[in-house]
Design a protein around this motif. Structure first.
Motif, mmCIF file in Angstrom:
data_model
loop_
_atom_site.group_PDB
_atom_site.id
_atom_site.type_symbol
_atom_site.label_atom_id
_atom_site.label_comp_id
_atom_site.label_asym_id
_atom_site.label_seq_id
_atom_site.Cartn_x
_atom_site.Cartn_y
_atom_site.Cartn_z
ATOM 1 N N THR A 72 0.806 -1.228 0.000
ATOM 2 C CA THR A 72 0.000 0.000 0.000
ATOM 3 C C THR A 72 0.835 1.273 0.000
ATOM 4 O O THR A 72 0.298 2.373 0.129
ATOM 5 C CB THR A 72 -0.926 0.021 1.237
ATOM 6 O OG1 THR A 72 -0.138 -0.065 2.435
ATOM 7 C CG2 THR A 72 -1.910 -1.140 1.201
ATOM 8 N N ALA A 73 2.152 1.144 -0.176
ATOM 9 C CA ALA A 73 3.051 2.295 -0.040
ATOM 10 C C ALA A 73 2.704 3.429 -0.989
ATOM 11 O O ALA A 73 2.824 4.608 -0.630
ATOM 12 C CB ALA A 73 4.503 1.847 -0.256
ATOM 13 N N ASP A 74 2.274 3.110 -2.234
ATOM 14 C CA ASP A 74 1.990 4.162 -3.215
ATOM 15 C C ASP A 74 0.491 4.416 -3.379
ATOM 16 O O ASP A 74 0.073 5.114 -4.316
ATOM 17 C CB ASP A 74 2.601 3.805 -4.571
ATOM 18 C CG ASP A 74 1.997 2.537 -5.161
ATOM 19 O OD1 ASP A 74 1.455 1.721 -4.368
ATOM 20 O OD2 ASP A 74 2.062 2.350 -6.389
ATOM 21 N N LEU A 75 -0.312 3.866 -2.478
ATOM 22 C CA LEU A 75 -1.766 4.029 -2.574
ATOM 23 C C LEU A 75 -2.220 5.198 -1.704
ATOM 24 O O LEU A 75 -1.495 5.643 -0.814
ATOM 25 C CB LEU A 75 -2.472 2.737 -2.124
ATOM 26 C CG LEU A 75 -2.115 1.452 -2.867
ATOM 27 C CD1 LEU A 75 -2.983 0.296 -2.371
ATOM 28 C CD2 LEU A 75 -2.272 1.621 -4.373
ATOM 29 N N PRO A 76 -3.427 5.709 -1.945
ATOM 30 C CA PRO A 76 -3.967 6.742 -1.050
ATOM 31 C C PRO A 76 -4.001 6.235 0.389
ATOM 32 O O PRO A 76 -4.046 5.028 0.647
ATOM 33 C CB PRO A 76 -5.383 6.965 -1.598
ATOM 34 C CG PRO A 76 -5.316 6.540 -3.027
ATOM 35 C CD PRO A 76 -4.336 5.410 -3.062
ATOM 36 N N ALA A 77 -3.990 7.167 1.324
ATOM 37 C CA ALA A 77 -3.977 6.790 2.744
ATOM 38 C C ALA A 77 -5.195 5.945 3.093
ATOM 39 O O ALA A 77 -6.333 6.294 2.757
ATOM 40 C CB ALA A 77 -3.950 8.047 3.608
ATOM 41 N N LEU A 78 -4.929 4.829 3.765
ATOM 42 C CA LEU A 78 -5.984 3.901 4.172
ATOM 43 C C LEU A 78 -5.907 3.656 5.672
ATOM 44 O O LEU A 78 -4.833 3.775 6.281
ATOM 45 C CB LEU A 78 -5.842 2.562 3.428
ATOM 46 C CG LEU A 78 -5.924 2.588 1.905
ATOM 47 C CD1 LEU A 78 -5.554 1.227 1.331
ATOM 48 C CD2 LEU A 78 -7.319 2.996 1.450
ATOM 49 N N GLY A 79 -7.028 3.296 6.263
ATOM 50 C CA GLY A 79 -7.040 2.916 7.655
ATOM 51 C C GLY A 79 -6.419 1.542 7.850
ATOM 52 O O GLY A 79 -6.081 0.842 6.883
ATOM 53 N N ALA A 80 -6.258 1.142 9.091
ATOM 54 C CA ALA A 80 -5.723 -0.194 9.375
ATOM 55 C C ALA A 80 -6.679 -1.246 8.834
ATOM 56 O O ALA A 80 -7.897 -1.150 9.014
ATOM 57 C CB ALA A 80 -5.540 -0.366 10.878
ATOM 58 N N PRO A 81 -6.174 -2.261 8.128
ATOM 59 C CA PRO A 81 -7.053 -3.258 7.517
ATOM 60 C C PRO A 81 -7.806 -4.081 8.559
ATOM 61 O O PRO A 81 -7.271 -4.382 9.631
ATOM 62 C CB PRO A 81 -6.098 -4.135 6.713
ATOM 63 C CG PRO A 81 -4.770 -3.972 7.389
ATOM 64 C CD PRO A 81 -4.757 -2.554 7.895
#
Length: 534
Positions: free
Chosen positions: A488-497
Motif C-alpha cells: 500500500t506504499a503508493d496508494l492513497p492513505a488507508l485505515g488499518a485493515p
C-alpha cells in the motif's frame, strides 16, 4: 408457430427453436428439480416438451393469463423452463433467488403481488423459522418436491392438460427478474419481448468474431439462473447452436471438475466469485480449462490475478477474456477483450481490468454527467454514467416511481460512477453510493489482490471524516503487517485493515459484496454519495 424473424415471447422460445431443428445437446450437472426423473441430458425438442407439460401444471395450480407467477427455488436452469411455462399461457413470471434472506424474500414477494408462488418446502420452512410466513403473501403456493400443509406439490398435478397458448403484445411485460441487491432489497426489473428478445437477445445472437459462440463450441455456464442474464444467454445459445451446452447448477469446484472432465468447455461463463472459487482447481487440474478459447465474466468486477490464472490454464494460443459491464435494467453496455499480454504487468497502480471498454456498436450509447447538474463532463473527469439502449427495462414491479427517477428521456442513470478516457473507452470507478472522493475503491481492491497473493477478497469502504477502511479475507486468516505496508506504499492513505473470514463478508445472490451492509455494520450509515440512483 409465429413469425420466425420476430420473437414472440418466452412461451414459445423452445418450441420455435425445436421447429427450426436446433441440434445443441444440453447437459445438466444434476437433473431438473421440476423433472427429477427425466435425466440430465436434453435436446431442444425435449426441453420444448417439458415446458409444455409444466405449463399445464401451473395452469392446473390456478394461474391464469394476466396473473403473476413468482418463482423462488434452488438454483437451476429450470427457472427458465418455469418462466417459459408461465409465459406460454399469458402469465408474467417473476424470478426470485431462493437464497435471499427470509425478510428480503418476503419484501420482494409483496412487491411481486403474485397470484401463484412456486417454491420449495425447505425455503418455506426456513422462512417460517425466521418469522416470515411466505404462504400468507400469495393466494396459492406450489412446491417443487415435497409438499407442506397449505401447499400443493408440483408432482401431484401431473397429467394436467396443456393450456392454450396466449401471446401478449411485444411491448407488454414479459418477465420480471431482480437486481443483485448490493445496496439493499433487490429491485424487480420488468422487461418486454421487445427489450429482451428483440434487443438484448439479439446482441447474443449475432456471429461477432471471437466473442460469439461457434457451432463447434462446447459452451458452459455457472451463473444464477433466476437472473436476466440467463434469458439472454439461453436465447443466444439456442440461436447460435453450439455442439454442447453444460449447465452447472452450483459453483462447487467438485461440480466443475466432474462436468469439465467429461466435456472440456471451449466457451465458459461464470460469476467472478465462482472463478475465484475455482482458482485452486485451475491450478491443480489446468487441463480442464485447456480448451477454453473464451472466458466470459459479468455481474461484478474481477481481479487481475484471477483472469491471469485462467488465461494461463488454457492451452489455446490466444485465449481471451470477455469482460462485460451491464445491468439487469439495460443488459450489456460495454465490453472489452483481455489477453495474456494485457494482463502481463503485475501490481500496476491502475489495473487493466478497470477499463470496461467501449459501448457495443449499434446497440448502446454512453455519456458521463455531473451528478449535481446532470450536464455532460469532459473526458477524464469522473461523473455518473448514463446509457441509451433499446434494451432498457420498462419498469420496476411495485416501485415505478423509483424507475422514473432513473429514466431521463431515452437515457438511463446507471448509478455507477466513472469516466470516459481520451480514447473513448470507459473506466468504472465505483457505485455512486460507494464513492470516496479522490480514489476508486474497486481499483484499489484490484491492486491489493494483485500485490497480496494470499488475499481472497478485499472491499474498501468509507464514510466522511475517517480514513477508508480496507476489509480483507486471506487464505489463513492472517495479514502480515510488513507485506501490507509494502503493498500500500503508493496508494492513497488507508485505515488499518480489518481481516474477516470470507463467510462473514455479506454477499448478494450473484456473489457481489454487499458494501452498504458492510459499511453500516463496521462504520456507520453516513456516505459521500447520495444513493439517489441505486
Amino acid at each position: 408457430m409465429g413469425n420466425k424473424n420476430k420473437p414472440t415471447g418466452l412461451g414459445l422460445l423452445f418450441d420455435e427453436h425445436a421447429q427450426a431443428g436446433r441440434s445443441t445437446r444440453f447437459h445438466l450437472s444434476r437433473p431438473f428439480d421440476i423433472a427429477p426423473g427425466a435425466g440430465s441430458e436434453f435436446s431442444v425438442a425435449g426441453l420444448a416438451e417439458l415446458v409444455q407439460e409444466t405449463s399445464g401444471l401451473l395452469y392446473e395450480a390456478g394461474a391464469r393469463p394476466g396473473d403473476r407467477v413468482a418463482i423462488a427455488k434452488d438454483n437451476h436452469w429450470d427457472y427458465l423452463l418455469l418462466a417459459c411455462a408461465a409465459s406460454r399461457f399469458g402469465a408474467l413470471p417473476v424470478l426470485i433467488a431462493g437464497g435471499l434472506p427470509a425478510q428480503t424474500l418476503g419484501t420482494v414477494l409483496k412487491r411481486a403481488d403474485a397470484q401463484l408462488f412456486v417454491t420449495t418446502a425447505d425455503i418455506l420452512r426456513s422462512a417460517d423459522e425466521q418469522g416470515v410466513d411466505l404462504k400468507s403473501l400469495v393466494p396459492r403456493t406450489v412446491t417443487v418436491g415435497a409438499a407442506l400443509p397449505g401447499t400443493v406439490a408440483l408432482d401431484d398435478l401431473r397429467g394436467a392438460r396443456t393450456p392454450k397458448v396466449f401471446t401478449t403484445a411485444s411491448f407488454e411485460p414479459m418477465v420480471a427478474t431482480h437486481t443483485s441487491g448490493t445496496t439493499g432489497v433487490p429491485k424487480l426489473v420488468v422487461h418486454s419481448v421487445d427489450t429482451v428478445l428483440g434487443h438484448l437477445g439479439r446482441t447474443e445472437s449475432l456471429r461477432f468474431p471471437i466473442v460469439a459462440m461457434k457451432r463447434s463450441d462446447t459452451v458452459a455456464t455457472a451463473t444464477p439462473f433466476n437472473h436476466m442474464r440467463m434469458i439472454t444467454w439461453s436465447t443466444g445459445t439456442l440461436k447460435l447452436e453450439p455442439k454442447d451446452a453444460l449447465l452447472l447448477a452450483d459453483a462447487r469446484p467438485a461440480t466443475a471438475e466432474r462436468m469439465f472432465a467429461q466435456r472440456k468447455p471451449t466457451y465458459l461463463e461464470a460469476l467472478p466469485a465462482t472463478y475465484i472459487g475455482w482458482q485452486e482447481l485451475a491450478g491443480k487440474r489446468p487441463e480442464l480449462y485447456g480448451d477454453v478459447r473464451l472466458y466470459v465474466s459479468t455481474f461484478d468486477a474481477i481481479h487481475p490475478p484471477t483472469v491471469r490464472r485462467f488465461l494461463h490454464a488454457s492451452k489455446r494460443r490466444f485465449p481471451a477474456w470477455l469482460q462485460g459491464w451491464g445491468q439487469s435494467e439495460t443488459g450489456p453496455m460495454t465490453f472489452r477483450l483481455l489477453t495474456r499480454r494485457a494482463l502481463a504487468a503485475k501490481g500496476d497502480r491502475h489495473p487493466t481490468t478497470r477499463d470496461v471498454g467501449r459501448p457495443i456498436p449499434g446497440f448502446t450509447g454512453m455519456k458521463v454527467v455531473d451528478p449535481a447538474t446532470m450536464k455532460p463532463v469532459p473526458n477524464g473527469k469522473p461523473g455518473v454514467l448514463l446509457t441509451r439502449t433499446d434494451g432498457r427495462c420498462i419498469g420496476y414491479l411495485g416501485e415505478q416511481r423509483r424507475w422514473q427517477d432513473k429514466a431521463r428521456g431515452k437515457w438511463w442513470n446507471t448509478g455507477d460512477y466513472g469516466l470516459r478516457t481520451a480514447a473513448g473507452a470507459f473506466r468504472l470507478l465505483d457505485r455512486e453510493v460507494d464513492v470516496i472522493p479522490g480514489m476508486s475503491c474497486i481499483e484499489l481492491e484490484d491492486v491489493l489482490a494483485d500485490r497480496l497473493p494470499q488475499l481472497l477478497e478485499a472491499a474498501v469502504i468509507g464514510i466522511p471524516g475517517q480514513l477508508p477502511l480496507p476489509v480483507v479475507s486471506t487464505q489463513d486468516g492472517t495479514l502480515d503487517e510488513a507485506e501490507w505496508k509494502r503493498a500500500t506504499a503508493d496508494l492513497p492513505a488507508l485505515g488499518a485493515p480489518r481481516v474477516l473470514p470470507l463467510e462473514e463478508i455479506p454477499r448478494t445472490s450473484t456473489g457481489k459484496v454487499r458494501r452498504v451492509e458492510l459499511r453500516e455494520r463496521l462504520l456507520g450509515e453516513e456516505t459521500y454519495g447520495t444513493g439517489r440512483w441505486t
